[in-house]
Design a protein around this motif. Structure first.
Motif, PDB file in Angstrom:
ATOM      1  N   GLU A 457       0.851  -1.180   0.000  1.00  0.00           N
ATOM      2  CA  GLU A 457       0.000   0.000   0.000  1.00  0.00           C
ATOM      3  C   GLU A 457       0.892   1.237   0.000  1.00  0.00           C
ATOM      4  O   GLU A 457       1.815   1.325   0.817  1.00  0.00           O
ATOM      5  CB  GLU A 457      -0.905   0.021   1.239  1.00  0.00           C
ATOM      6  N   VAL A 458       0.651   2.149  -0.905  1.00  0.00           N
ATOM      7  CA  VAL A 458       1.405   3.405  -0.960  1.00  0.00           C
ATOM      8  C   VAL A 458       0.384   4.519  -0.774  1.00  0.00           C
ATOM      9  O   VAL A 458      -0.449   4.764  -1.655  1.00  0.00           O
ATOM     10  CB  VAL A 458       2.155   3.546  -2.305  1.00  0.00           C
ATOM     11  N   ILE A 459       0.426   5.169   0.383  1.00  0.00           N
ATOM     12  CA  ILE A 459      -0.624   6.111   0.756  1.00  0.00           C
ATOM     13  C   ILE A 459      -0.015   7.408   1.302  1.00  0.00           C
ATOM     14  O   ILE A 459       1.060   7.419   1.886  1.00  0.00           O
ATOM     15  CB  ILE A 459      -1.575   5.499   1.814  1.00  0.00           C
ATOM     16  N   GLY A 460      -0.724   8.502   1.093  1.00  0.00           N
ATOM     17  CA  GLY A 460      -0.284   9.802   1.596  1.00  0.00           C
ATOM     18  C   GLY A 460      -0.239  10.839   0.492  1.00  0.00           C
ATOM     19  O   GLY A 460      -0.305  10.520  -0.701  1.00  0.00           O
ATOM     20  N   PRO A 461      -0.127  12.110   0.860  1.00  0.00           N
ATOM     21  CA  PRO A 461      -0.182  13.187  -0.138  1.00  0.00           C
ATOM     22  C   PRO A 461       0.930  13.145  -1.175  1.00  0.00           C
ATOM     23  O   PRO A 461       0.788  13.707  -2.257  1.00  0.00           O
ATOM     24  CB  PRO A 461      -0.111  14.456   0.723  1.00  0.00           C
ATOM     25  N   ASP A 462       2.066  12.471  -0.839  1.00  0.00           N
ATOM     26  CA  ASP A 462       3.171  12.387  -1.798  1.00  0.00           C
ATOM     27  C   ASP A 462       3.230  11.026  -2.492  1.00  0.00           C
ATOM     28  O   ASP A 462       4.235  10.700  -3.141  1.00  0.00           O
ATOM     29  CB  ASP A 462       4.501  12.658  -1.091  1.00  0.00           C
ATOM     30  N   ALA A 463       2.172  10.231  -2.365  1.00  0.00           N
ATOM     31  CA  ALA A 463       2.188   8.880  -2.942  1.00  0.00           C
ATOM     32  C   ALA A 463       2.372   8.914  -4.456  1.00  0.00           C
ATOM     33  O   ALA A 463       3.191   8.177  -5.023  1.00  0.00           O
ATOM     34  CB  ALA A 463       0.899   8.141  -2.578  1.00  0.00           C
ATOM     35  N   GLU A 464       1.620   9.776  -5.138  1.00  0.00           N
ATOM     36  CA  GLU A 464       1.728   9.860  -6.594  1.00  0.00           C
ATOM     37  C   GLU A 464       3.128  10.299  -7.009  1.00  0.00           C
ATOM     38  O   GLU A 464       3.733   9.723  -7.931  1.00  0.00           O
ATOM     39  CB  GLU A 464       0.697  10.836  -7.151  1.00  0.00           C
ATOM     40  N   ALA A 465       3.659  11.301  -6.335  1.00  0.00           N
ATOM     41  CA  ALA A 465       4.988  11.808  -6.685  1.00  0.00           C
ATOM     42  C   ALA A 465       6.057  10.750  -6.481  1.00  0.00           C
ATOM     43  O   ALA A 465       6.982  10.615  -7.299  1.00  0.00           O
ATOM     44  CB  ALA A 465       5.292  13.057  -5.854  1.00  0.00           C
ATOM     45  N   LEU A 466       5.951   9.986  -5.396  1.00  0.00           N
ATOM     46  CA  LEU A 466       6.945   8.945  -5.141  1.00  0.00           C
ATOM     47  C   LEU A 466       6.896   7.881  -6.224  1.00  0.00           C
ATOM     48  O   LEU A 466       7.930   7.490  -6.777  1.00  0.00           O
ATOM     49  CB  LEU A 466       6.699   8.311  -3.769  1.00  0.00           C
ATOM     50  N   LEU A 467       5.709   7.383  -6.524  1.00  0.00           N
ATOM     51  CA  LEU A 467       5.583   6.322  -7.519  1.00  0.00           C
ATOM     52  C   LEU A 467       5.976   6.798  -8.907  1.00  0.00           C
ATOM     53  O   LEU A 467       6.559   6.042  -9.698  1.00  0.00           O
ATOM     54  CB  LEU A 467       4.153   5.782  -7.517  1.00  0.00           C
ATOM     55  N   ASN A 468       5.683   8.050  -9.235  1.00  0.00           N
ATOM     56  CA  ASN A 468       6.084   8.593 -10.530  1.00  0.00           C
ATOM     57  C   ASN A 468       7.603   8.667 -10.643  1.00  0.00           C
ATOM     58  O   ASN A 468       8.169   8.535 -11.736  1.00  0.00           O
ATOM     59  CB  ASN A 468       5.471   9.983 -10.718  1.00  0.00           C
ATOM     60  N   TYR A 469       8.279   8.824  -9.504  1.00  0.00           N
ATOM     61  CA  TYR A 469       9.745   8.904  -9.476  1.00  0.00           C
ATOM     62  C   TYR A 469      10.380   7.513  -9.479  1.00  0.00           C
ATOM     63  O   TYR A 469      11.479   7.338 -10.011  1.00  0.00           O
ATOM     64  CB  TYR A 469      10.187   9.672  -8.235  1.00  0.00           C
ATOM     65  N   CYS A 470       9.684   6.530  -8.907  1.00  0.00           N
ATOM     66  CA  CYS A 470      10.268   5.198  -8.752  1.00  0.00           C
ATOM     67  C   CYS A 470       9.877   4.226  -9.861  1.00  0.00           C
ATOM     68  O   CYS A 470      10.523   3.183 -10.018  1.00  0.00           O
ATOM     69  CB  CYS A 470       9.867   4.606  -7.399  1.00  0.00           C
ATOM     70  N   LEU A 471       8.833   4.527 -10.603  1.00  0.00           N
ATOM     71  CA  LEU A 471       8.394   3.654 -11.689  1.00  0.00           C
ATOM     72  C   LEU A 471       8.657   4.319 -13.034  1.00  0.00           C
ATOM     73  O   LEU A 471       8.719   5.550 -13.131  1.00  0.00           O
ATOM     74  CB  LEU A 471       6.901   3.335 -11.566  1.00  0.00           C
ATOM     75  N   THR A 472       8.776   3.505 -14.066  1.00  0.00           N
ATOM     76  CA  THR A 472       9.044   4.063 -15.400  1.00  0.00           C
ATOM     77  C   THR A 472       7.791   4.664 -16.029  1.00  0.00           C
ATOM     78  O   THR A 472       7.888   5.566 -16.848  1.00  0.00           O
ATOM     79  CB  THR A 472       9.606   2.974 -16.325  1.00  0.00           C
ATOM     80  N   ARG A 473       6.614   4.192 -15.674  1.00  0.00           N
ATOM     81  CA  ARG A 473       5.369   4.705 -16.242  1.00  0.00           C
ATOM     82  C   ARG A 473       5.048   6.107 -15.731  1.00  0.00           C
ATOM     83  O   ARG A 473       5.520   6.524 -14.661  1.00  0.00           O
ATOM     84  CB  ARG A 473       4.210   3.784 -15.870  1.00  0.00           C
ATOM     85  N   ASP A 474       4.200   6.823 -16.482  1.00  0.00           N
ATOM     86  CA  ASP A 474       3.734   8.139 -16.053  1.00  0.00           C
ATOM     87  C   ASP A 474       2.518   7.933 -15.153  1.00  0.00           C
ATOM     88  O   ASP A 474       1.385   7.792 -15.627  1.00  0.00           O
ATOM     89  CB  ASP A 474       3.364   9.000 -17.270  1.00  0.00           C
ATOM     90  N   VAL A 475       2.766   7.899 -13.847  1.00  0.00           N
ATOM     91  CA  VAL A 475       1.718   7.587 -12.880  1.00  0.00           C
ATOM     92  C   VAL A 475       0.666   8.685 -12.824  1.00  0.00           C
ATOM     93  O   VAL A 475      -0.499   8.440 -12.497  1.00  0.00           O
ATOM     94  CB  VAL A 475       2.343   7.335 -11.492  1.00  0.00           C
ATOM     95  N   ARG A 476       1.042   9.905 -13.190  1.00  0.00           N
ATOM     96  CA  ARG A 476       0.076  11.014 -13.139  1.00  0.00           C
ATOM     97  C   ARG A 476      -1.095  10.793 -14.104  1.00  0.00           C
ATOM     98  O   ARG A 476      -2.172  11.367 -13.927  1.00  0.00           O
ATOM     99  CB  ARG A 476       0.774  12.333 -13.460  1.00  0.00           C
ATOM    100  N   LYS A 477      -0.903   9.951 -15.098  1.00  0.00           N
ATOM    101  CA  LYS A 477      -1.970   9.679 -16.070  1.00  0.00           C
ATOM    102  C   LYS A 477      -2.890   8.534 -15.625  1.00  0.00           C
ATOM    103  O   LYS A 477      -3.842   8.211 -16.329  1.00  0.00           O
ATOM    104  CB  LYS A 477      -1.362   9.345 -17.436  1.00  0.00           C
TER     105      LYS A 477
END
Length: 781
Positions: A457-477
């Motif tokens: 589980e990845v939760i919190g206000p910076d969850a999207e930013a963290l995953l976008n930085y750690c994964l190759t996909r564009d998580v914001r989409k």
């Protein structure tokens, strides 16, 4: 002048390197008992954050002693009391142990809460003991719905000993059950002992990196004057191993081909080659005359039974790190075992045994410093789970192989299980077989336990930013309710893992992958960036089963209920998920994602382990009229190779980038504007590729295998990563990592067998990696 060069390797969790420091794990929803001496400091760490902690302390007379840690009991802090009052097997053992210390588990006082529930990852509290104490620490947790992300997580205990000089060895691990005999074997000695059929033998490496030789004789044979002992040649032959290799066999046999011992648990995973115990001749050849040796020690220990002494005993060399190199030479190095590691065996007949603690101090066999071995014998009335052990990191406590919530269902259909990433997973099913399971999935519908997948589980206000930085996909989409497949890379571009990411809400995600370390990696990156985000492990509390095949939608539509705010099962799009219930409004909560690993139309059902058998039974009740079959790992491997789907350790590793692994589509270097880990390296690698993943179609009926070399002429230009026979295509196929100069479709290559030169299988490079349904019309149906 040169100063002396000193060896300072990093050796985590080795007692000899840090004798004053101990680590212990408190499992989510569980407890751990530790002993403290005066002035010892106990540090309790909330590894993942937001995890409460309870603590009870008792003096030597069994009385409550929280004050000796400057703590007070608090109203309502009763998780420890409730857990110890349960029928859980582990709770029973803890109650038994505490009872022997004079502690009444039926009338436990209120515990101390160490902190509020809102804590960041890595938060800790230190407590100093003012007296000798027995301390119970718990990580409270309760059943969590599958669509919730507030799960219990582990705590880590660090004990800093005030008087490490008095600790010649670490404390022994807690007994596993009722001990009927135990003793310590000091370095350079051996000890005989008898066990009855059904009893258990635990060989414990007390301080780590210490070898122990083991021999056994049939006791009835000795009584009749016959020496019937463990036989390495018979054991290897009956286990199907022509040559010795590191690791333990599941069973060990005597010279009459009768089973003597079975291995129940192994927390190390790397042992001997079942060769000789150390001998006087070995030390003499090295110039050490008169050196103590295990073979002579074992001979002396067995002399009282009339056993003839031998200059070299064929023995199970527990914890001895040997191997056979490419030149068929026997090699050795320091053992892999850490303090408290053990092997648990069950006697299959009455035995006379001898165990040693190896005296070898002239090479790395015992880490250069021989230490103690401890033996425990347990009652035949005990029942221990079959298990090996995994560790997230080298200094982490071992976690034994687990059974999923679906195990009662799968084990009723097969006895063929393998330890897949720390979970018992069926390889194939009795009454079906790999081929029937394969056709069942391609033509009808199949169900497979995939609980071994890791969930975070990845939760919190910076969850999207963290995953976008750690994964190759564009998580914001990624939209809420959507799933995306992505790679996770290191800075140099090599892959850490691949997996699927689910977006449950604006600031809540679930990462599904294969690697335990992924959670630690995410947590480390969040700490470096100072992000407000929590990464919580959910693998223990969320189990999943894949339902795959052309009739999977027809099956699940009969059993998945969804509210008006969620799509119906029949409306669920590819790489989307829904939150629903089993059958109706009052059914157990479920999540269903339209994902899979077979190249067929398919889904995965996610549920709490307590609800797993309800799901399993309903699947079979509704699925049998549709031709439902169970699916094992062997059939799954055929299906995923046909579909061109990659597998960790085969198509990718930390030395392989996503382009070389055949998943370059999940690295949008042009469209993703945000930086991510490995971006610069991947830009370079894409511009200057060396290899690509391609499909191969083989000539004839002889198969390829993982690791086979691929040649053009005499030169090797690639390697087979995965291979299978495709029943529906009627030919052998393979995935191959190939030099970019030979990747054009239609190029002819040869797969090398034997030494790569003496035998070749012709093959042709296919137009893509997907051999079956290349346009994915079935999975998109």
């Amino acid at each position: 002048m040169r100063t002396p060069v000193i060896s300072r390797p990093r050796e985590p969790a080795l007692f000899a390197r840090a004798p004053g420091l101990e680590h212990h794990r408190v499992a989510p929803g569980g407890l751990t008992v530790v002993a403290l001496e005066p002035d010892d400091r106990l540090e309790v760490v909330d590894v993942e954050g937001d995890q409460p902690a309870e603590l009870l302390a008792f003096a030597a007379d069994g009385r409550e002693a929280l004050a000796a840690l400057d703590l007070l009991g608090q109203a309502g802090a009763d998780f420890i009391a409730r857990l110890l009052a349960s029928n859980d097997e582990e709770a029973r053992h803890v109650r038994l142990g505490l009872g022997k210390r004079g502690i009444d588990c039926g009338h436990l006082p209120e515990a101390a809460r160490l902190w509020s529930a809102i804590t960041p990852a890595g938060f800790s509290r230190s407590l100093t003991a003012q007296a000798a104490l027995l301390v119970v620490v718990a990580a409270p947790g309760s059943r969590t719905p599958v669509d919730s992300q507030l799960r219990a997580s582990e705590l880590r205990l660090s004990i800093h000993r005030a008087n490490p000089g008095s600790l010649l060895l670490p404390t022994l691990p807690a007994a596993l059950g009722e001990v009927i005999d135990e003793f310590t074997i000091h370095p350079g000695s051996a000890r005989d002992y008898s066990v009855a059929a059904g009893q258990y033998i635990q060989v414990i490496d007390v301080a780590g990196r210490q070898c122990s030789d083991f021999v056994a004789f049939d006791r009835r044979g000795l009584d009749s004057g016959r020496e019937i002992d463990l036989d390495p040649t018979v054991t290897r032959t009956l286990n199907g191993n022509a040559y010795p290799g590191p690791g333990l066999f599941s069973k060990f046999f005597d010279r009459d081909m009768q089973p003597m011992l079975e291995v129940v648990r192994d927390t190390v995973g790397r042992h001997d080659t079942f060769a000789l115990a150390c001998t006087a001749r070995y030390y003499e050849s090295q110039g050490y005359f008169g050196h103590a040796n295990c073979s002579d020690n074992i001979s002396r220990a067995l002399e009282k039974y009339g056993v003839r002494g031998r200059p070299g005993w064929p023995a199970i060399n527990f914890f001895f790190n040997t191997g056979i190199d490419a030149h068929q030479q026997l090699t050795l190095d320091e053992p892999w075992s850490r303090p408290g590691d053990y092997v648990l065996l069950r006697a299959m007949t009455d035995l006379v045994c001898a165990s040693s603690s190896c005296p070898d101090d002239i090479d790395p066999a015992n880490g250069w410093q021989p230490t103690d071995i401890h033996i425990r014998v347990y009652s035949e009335k005990e029942r221990f789970s079959l298990a090996m052990a995994t560790r997230k990191t080298p200094d982490a406590d071992p976690v034994l192989t687990r059974e999923s919530g679906f195990h009662a269902g799968t084990s009723a259909l097969t006895r063929h299980f393998i330890d897949y990433r720390g979970w018992w997973t069926p390889s194939h099913f009795d009454g079906y077989g790999t081929l029937a399971e394969y056709y069942g999935c391609r033509e009808r519908v199949a169900a497979m336990d995939l609980t071994a997948l890791r969930k975070f589980e990845v939760i919190g206000p910076d969850a999207e930013a963290l995953l976008n930085y750690c994964l190759t996909r564009d998580v914001r989409k990624l939209a809420v309710g959507q799933v995306v497949y992505s790679a996770m890379c290191y800075e140099h571009g090599g892959m850490l893992d691949d997996g699927t990411l689910l977006r449950l809400g604006p600031d809540t995600f679930r990462w599904i992958c294969g690697e335990d370390y992924a959670g630690i990696w995410l947590r480390e990156q969040a700490a470096k960036l100072g992000m407000k985000v929590w990464i919580k492990s959910a693998s223990e509390q969320m189990h999943n089963i894949a339902v795959q095949g052309p009739k999977s939608r027809e099956l699940l539509a009969q059993m998945i209920w969804t509210p008006g705010t969620q799509p119906a099962l029949t409306e669920l799009g590819w790489f989307r998920f829904l939150v629903g219930r089993l059958d109706d409004y009052n059914g157990c909560p479920l999540m269903v994602s339209r994902t899979g690993y077979t190249g067929e139309l398919g889904y995965e059902i996610w549920c709490h382990p307590d609800d797993a058998m309800k799901v399993w039974q309903r699947l079979w009740q509704l699925g049998e009229p549709l031709g439902l079959v169970p699916l094992g790992l062997h059939a799954l491997d055929m299906l995923r190779i046909e579909a061109g789907l990659i597998f960790a350790g085969y198509e990718f590793s930390d030395q392989t980038d996503p382009f070389e692994a055949g998943i370059g589509f999940c690295v949008p270097l042009k469209s993703k504007q945000d930086d991510f880990i490995g971006r610069e390296a991947l830009l370079r690698r894409k511009e200057h590729p060396m290899q690509r993943l391609v499909g191969l179609e083989l000539e004839g009926n002889e198969p390829a295998a993982h690791g086979d070399c691929v040649h053009v002429g005499r030169a090797q230009v690639g390697v087979i990563t995965s291979a299978t026979h495709s029943p529906l295509l009627g030919k052998n196929i393979a995935l191959c990592r190939l030099d970019v100069g030979y990747c054009e479709a239609g190029t002819r290559v040869e797969i090398g067998k034997l030494d790569g030169q003496q035998k070749r299988i012709g093959a042709t490079v296919a137009s893509g990696t997907v051999a079956y349904d290349p346009d994915k019309s079935r999975v998109r149906a």
